[in-house]
Motif scaffolding. Structure first.
Motif, short mmCIF file in Angstrom:
data_model
loop_
_atom_site.label_atom_id
_atom_site.label_comp_id
_atom_site.label_asym_id
_atom_site.label_seq_id
_atom_site.Cartn_x
_atom_site.Cartn_y
_atom_site.Cartn_z
N THR A 49 0.85 -1.19 0.00
CA THR A 49 0.00 0.00 0.00
C THR A 49 0.88 1.24 0.00
O THR A 49 2.09 1.16 0.22
N VAL A 50 0.26 2.41 -0.23
CA VAL A 50 1.00 3.68 -0.15
C VAL A 50 0.55 4.48 1.06
O VAL A 50 0.78 5.70 1.13
N GLY A 51 -0.08 3.83 2.01
CA GLY A 51 -0.35 4.44 3.30
C GLY A 51 -1.69 5.15 3.42
O GLY A 51 -2.60 4.99 2.60
N LEU A 52 -1.78 5.94 4.48
CA LEU A 52 -2.96 6.73 4.81
C LEU A 52 -2.79 8.16 4.33
O LEU A 52 -1.67 8.59 4.03
N PRO A 53 -3.88 8.94 4.25
CA PRO A 53 -3.72 10.35 3.87
C PRO A 53 -2.75 11.07 4.79
O PRO A 53 -2.72 10.80 6.01
N LEU A 54 -1.95 11.95 4.24
CA LEU A 54 -1.08 12.80 5.03
C LEU A 54 -1.95 13.58 6.01
O LEU A 54 -3.03 14.05 5.65
N PRO A 55 -1.56 13.68 7.29
CA PRO A 55 -2.38 14.45 8.23
C PRO A 55 -2.77 15.82 7.68
O PRO A 55 -1.93 16.55 7.17
N GLY A 56 -4.07 16.12 7.79
CA GLY A 56 -4.58 17.35 7.21
C GLY A 56 -5.11 17.16 5.80
O GLY A 56 -5.52 18.14 5.17
N PRO B 160 -8.84 15.65 -8.87
CA PRO B 160 -8.87 14.31 -9.47
C PRO B 160 -7.48 13.95 -9.97
O PRO B 160 -6.89 14.66 -10.77
N THR B 161 -6.92 12.86 -9.47
CA THR B 161 -5.51 12.54 -9.72
C THR B 161 -5.27 11.84 -11.05
O THR B 161 -4.14 11.84 -11.56
N GLY B 162 -6.30 11.18 -11.59
CA GLY B 162 -6.08 10.37 -12.79
C GLY B 162 -5.57 8.99 -12.48
O GLY B 162 -5.41 8.15 -13.36
N ASP B 163 -5.31 8.70 -11.18
CA ASP B 163 -4.86 7.37 -10.76
C ASP B 163 -6.03 6.56 -10.24
O ASP B 163 -6.99 7.10 -9.68
N LEU B 164 -5.94 5.25 -10.40
CA LEU B 164 -6.96 4.33 -9.91
C LEU B 164 -6.45 3.61 -8.67
O LEU B 164 -5.25 3.33 -8.55
N GLY B 165 -7.35 3.31 -7.77
CA GLY B 165 -6.93 2.61 -6.56
C GLY B 165 -8.11 2.15 -5.73
O GLY B 165 -9.27 2.28 -6.12
N HIS B 166 -7.80 1.59 -4.57
CA HIS B 166 -8.83 1.21 -3.60
C HIS B 166 -8.26 1.34 -2.20
O HIS B 166 -7.03 1.40 -2.01
N LEU B 167 -9.16 1.42 -1.22
CA LEU B 167 -8.77 1.49 0.19
C LEU B 167 -8.97 0.13 0.82
O LEU B 167 -10.03 -0.50 0.65
N ASP B 168 -7.96 -0.34 1.57
CA ASP B 168 -8.14 -1.63 2.24
C ASP B 168 -8.96 -1.45 3.51
O ASP B 168 -9.44 -0.35 3.81
N LEU C 21 -4.31 3.22 1.21
CA LEU C 21 -4.55 3.33 -0.23
C LEU C 21 -3.64 2.38 -1.00
O LEU C 21 -2.45 2.29 -0.74
N VAL C 22 -4.25 1.71 -1.97
CA VAL C 22 -3.51 0.85 -2.90
C VAL C 22 -3.71 1.42 -4.30
O VAL C 22 -4.85 1.56 -4.76
#
Length: 636
Positions: free
Chosen positions: A407-414, A454-462, A467-468
């Motif tokens: 995964t690429v982690g959780l949202p940056l705080p804030g 909108p980032t243009g990237d696709l993903g999902h949350l575990d 975020l993956v």
């Protein structure tokens, strides 16, 4: 789960700009060692630079820029490799309220023309004469460029001398007029699918990024009791490298610079400077492993090395399962084997980085799970993150002590993450930019929807909200059978093989997926030396020739990549190309991202040939192999 947000950790920047932190540090801790620069006569080859010295150099250069006509709001481009003067110029520009426009040192004249004209740049700093010639070629009737300064002609000294006629009060007056919402930099996107777009990054954007990372992750920068230090080698023309620079100077991390990021230059610099922390991209971690593997092969310890790598991954997997409550951790036998290999192998790899790095951050593209596990088992925890130019760096990152591999982690705080119905990742937060420059007068446009990007990237949350990233929305392949294939995972797994440097998976409107592959010249030369391969097709008759072994290596890499996907998504045929994709050929951006559409156009004939052959094996005859060898190509 489609939405997740994390409360802010750091207070927003309420007054002033990025240059203020340098002046504040010099006022309160004048002898604080803020940077290090190359000096052969200094101990270890690095000269320490105090906060006071750095502040004074910034002040002198800022006065020189003012004397040369640079005014608040002026846009000044900086085209250079990562070096001390890059940091000096950026902070001098920020001190007088000017706007920085970073340019990759490898940019072509066409790319530079787009940036200079689109951003209304009036002055540029270049590193050497070749850059100056590129600037000359880029200028046309639309150019507003009026001044050029060249680093290797000692422009810093000349500007410093020019500025002696102006009082320091002029700089302070302009510095105090900078606000958090003032533009700090116009950073351009990679331009993988078209012309690069200028992103307006404010002082508040970069401060929020760096202060948040330091507040949440500052404890990982160095072992207890040690002064944190970092060797910057990422290009500062990208927002990732720019963020690293600002984070060091705002967080009290000693910063040094390494212009050449090739293995032959970077590894000796890491060994001599001995940083406590590492900011890198996946490619760097791959090259570190490759270098260690080559050294083991040359010493006749390849089997020991491979066994140690297997143990490292298993050990890290067991620790991760224990941390997540799904396993008991490493068993006694695995712990004993890991301890043995730590003394024999892992410590040598850590020494490649100077011996003090225990934690690192990877960005730029997702880190392959197996590579993250490998480094964790070696003793270096790599925190993977995700971000864009538009987010001033990271927008998600692995929390301290809570890494979830893959995964690429959780949202940056804030910050917050939202998944649209089609799986596109949308983000918002204090780090999100002010907007794009338009195509006319270089004024900010939007690009935001009620604050969401909108980032243009696709993903999902575990299940834990991590975020993956699964791929780029525009890169999704739709086969003629209607199967959707995300190429990114396959390409990453192919490039995990030491011999493979680049890969492009194709298959739009085709019956199945195929791949174009390039080989790493350095890795290939090493591989051939170890096997006594002269490059000619031929063998002793007692076993497979080096040519046949090379073909088998690539096939095994494809098979390993295919093991991660279904049969319908797997690569059925591939072609190894005679050379790598490059910027010179127009197939790669200055930030080393592949221009997928341009590659498909350039290699249309090769792609058609793959499908014309169908899924059958290419004829396995000596004459056929000689034909491929003569062209430098190998095909399945």
């Amino acid at each position: 789960m489609r939405d997740i947000s994390v409360p802010a950790l750091a207070a927003p920047l309420r007054t002033g700009g990025l240059a203020d932190s340098v002046f504040d540090t010099a006022a309160h801790q004048p002898d604080f060692v803020q940077l290090a620069r190359r000096e052969d006569r200094a101990p270890g080859g690095w000269e320490e630079v105090s906060a006071k010295t750095f502040r004074d150099e910034i002040m002198a250069l800022a006065r020189g820029l003012l004397a040369e006509g640079v005014r608040p709001g002026a846009r000044v481009a900086l085209m250079s490799r990562t070096r001390y003067e890059w940091t000096l110029f950026s902070y001098a520009l920020w001190a007088i309220g000017a706007q920085l426009v970073p340019v990759y040192p490898t940019a072509s004249a066409e790319q530079l023309r787009c940036i200079l004209n689109g951003s209304a740049v009036t002055a540029i700093v270049v590193e050497h004469e070749a850059h100056a010639m590129t600037v000359a070629e880029a200028c046309d009737e639309h150019s507003r460029l009026r001044r050029l300064w060249q680093l290797d002609l000692d422009c810093v000294a000349r500007l410093t001398e020019e500025g002696t006629r102006l009082p320091e009060a002029d700089v302070h007056r302009l510095r105090h007029a900078v606000t958090p919402r003032s533009t700090a930099a116009i950073v351009h996107t990679s331009g993988t699918s078209g012309r690069p777009r200028g992103c307006v990054i404010t002082h508040a954007n970069l401060a929020a990024q760096c202060d948040t990372l330091y507040a949440g992750w500052g404890g990982l920068l160095a072992p207890p009791g040690e002064r944190p230090s970092l060797l910057a080698f990422l290009p500062f023309a990208g927002v990732y490298g720019l963020m690293v620079q600002v984070a060091c100077l705002r967080g009290g991390v000693q910063l040094a610079h390494q212009p050449d990021a090739s293995s032959d230059e970077l590894l000796p610099a890491l060994a001599s400077f001995r940083p406590t922390f590492l900011f890198a991209v996946p490619y760097v971690f791959e090259k570190i492993c490759a270098h260690a593997r080559w050294a083991a092969e040359q010493a006749g310890r390849r089997r020991t090395f491979d066994a140690a790598m297997t143990v490292a991954v298993r050990y890290a997997e067991a620790l991760a399962a224990e941390a997540q409550g799904t396993g008991r951790g490493p068993d006694p036998v695995l712990r004993a084997r890991h301890a043995l290999y730590d003394r024999l192998v892992y410590c040598r790899i850590r020494e490649l980085l100077g011996g003090r790095v225990a934690t690192a951050v990877s960005g730029g593209s997702p880190l392959l799970t197996e590579l993250a596990l490998l480094f964790a088992g070696i003793g270096i925890t790599v925190y993977d993150g995700y971000g864009l130019t538009e987010t001033s760096g990271a927008i998600t990152v692995q929390p301290p002590g809570k890494v979830r591999f893959g995964t690429v982690g959780l949202p940056l705080p804030g910050s917050a993450v939202h998944l649209a119905l089609d799986g596109e990742v949308w983000v918002r937060g204090a780090v999100v930019f002010a907007g794009y420059l338009d195509g006319g007068e270089g004024t900010p446009g939007s690009g935001l929807y009620d604050g969401w990007l909108p980032t243009g990237d696709l993903g999902h949350l575990d299940e834990e909200g991590y975020l993956v990233i699964t791929g780029r929305k525009k890169d999704i392949i739709i086969t003629s059978n209607g199967k959707s294939v995300a190429p990114q995972g396959l390409e990453q797994r192919l490039c995990a093989h030491p011999l493979i440097s680049q890969s492009v998976v194709v298959g739009d409107n085709r019956p199945y997926v195929t791949a174009l592959i390039t080989l790493d010249p350095e890795a290939l030369a090493h591989w051939r030396r170890l096997r006594g391969d002269t490059g000619e097709d031929g063998g002793s008759g007692s076993g497979p020739s080096p040519q046949e072994q090379l073909e088998a290596e690539v096939r095994r890499a494809v098979a390993r990549a295919n093991a991660s996907v279904s049969r319908a998504e797997s690569i059925r045929a591939f072609r190894v190309l005679p050379g790598e994709f490059s910027q010179e050929s127009g197939l790669m951006t200055p930030s080393m991202k592949l221009r997928r559409a341009a590659i498909v156009r350039a290699y249309a004939a090769e792609i058609d040939a793959l499908y014309a052959r169908g899924e059958r094996e290419a004829p396995d005859t000596r004459s056929e192999r000689r034909r491929w060898a003569a062209a430098g190509l190998y095909a399945r």
